[in-house]
Design an enzyme around this catalytic site. Sequence first.
Site, PDB file in Angstrom:
ATOM      1  N   PRO A  75       0.554  -0.908   0.225  1.00  0.00           N
ATOM      2  CA  PRO A  75      -0.009  -0.406   0.030  1.00  0.00           C
ATOM      3  C   PRO A  75       0.651   1.219  -0.408  1.00  0.00           C
ATOM      4  CG  PRO A  75      -0.812  -1.579   1.398  1.00  0.00           C
ATOM      5  CD  PRO A  75      -0.133  -2.158   1.321  1.00  0.00           C
ATOM      6  N   CYS A  76       0.795   2.011  -0.613  1.00  0.00           N
ATOM      7  CA  CYS A  76       1.338   3.423  -1.037  1.00  0.00           C
ATOM      8  C   CYS A  76       0.761   4.333  -0.134  1.00  0.00           C
ATOM      9  CB  CYS A  76       1.423   3.992  -2.665  1.00  0.00           C
ATOM     10  SG  CYS A  76      -0.660   4.327  -2.878  1.00  0.00           S
TER      11      CYS A  76
END
Length: 399
Positions: A75-76
């Site tokens: 997840p960014c």
Amino acid sequence: MKTIKVGSDFSGVGAFNQALTRLGINYQEVFACDMDKYARQTFIHNYGEPEYYPMNVYDREIPKESLDIYMTSPPCQAFSMAGKRLGKEDSRGILFFNSLEFIKLNRPRFFIFENVKGLLSHDKENKKDKIGRTFQEWIDYLGGKSVNGITTMMPIDGSVPYHLHYKVLNAKKHGVPQNRERVFLIGIRDDQDNTFTWPEEEELSKRLKDVLENEIDNKYFLSEKMINVLAHHKNPIIENETPKNSACIHAGYFKMGGRDQQYLKVTNFQGKDICNTIRTGGKGSLSDKHNWDTIKIKSATSKGYEEATEGDSINFSVPNSQTRRGRVGKGVAQTLDTGCNQATIDNYKIRRLTPRECFRLMDFPNTFTWPVSDSQAYKQAGNSIVVRVLEKIINNLPL
């Protein structure tokens, strides 16, 4: 033809699968993994359920036999410029180490990481530094043999014996009309041919208008009722009269008909009263007698606005921001986020992009479908990887 073994964490809706299929690669999906129940529904709907499909990477078993390609996209949000950039302070920011552990134990021939460009600058000690401490840690662990062709002379404890190549790629430079920059990290195991070249950039021949649908449901258009409720003007609506002043568009939220919808609000950029002549789909549509060649979009530029014309995109994410700029994409979409909060001027009308158009901007084919709501579809598109970029990377691996 040889069958390769692949596995992916944070699999989303299968951009990795799309790229492999498009390349005509025979592959065995040893596992996929994603905890979002709606993304899982879309994944199964399009590819069938993998033989092993765990929800949580911490519960996912690591196969003993080495994969040919391990794909991961932690997840960014912890590193995104659009977020709070908390890094390791955000629980999502430490998921990198789960992927690192997989590589240590499985030793895949190749691995591919994808993340936001903001990862490179996260936690800089000095503004003049090219990269921050977070990304430096990533490449220290992943590039135990070399990094971008430079031999790693003193690998850190815990690093993996891979030749690492990393680069920021923009989808619009690889045939897709979306201004989407992402950093890709390619790892090649030390006993493999470690030569790797990045895909060559190409001239963008496809524009945003080329991915737009012909028939659009009225729900995607700004309703006249919303304009009347939300636009601040003293003059009544006057048909067949074009305002002398160009309008400014910004966005917000308005609940109508039991459904939360984003709307665009039409006001005069200079704050003066103007008659509201823009009409959208349904009753009272905008007459073709109106000729809105240019619309000014509120933006934190020196002028205070950006100009949008038909075929451009308008980003209405964080509508009340006083510092936001780059809201207009000239002939291309701006970076899709999980809300896909982008609109376009379509035949003198203003509407948000549809889920199908968002998936087209991620280079998914029209055969790809989703059994979920629009809001979930927007989230899935924004969270995915541009298929063409991934395809071109995989094509350059010495498989």
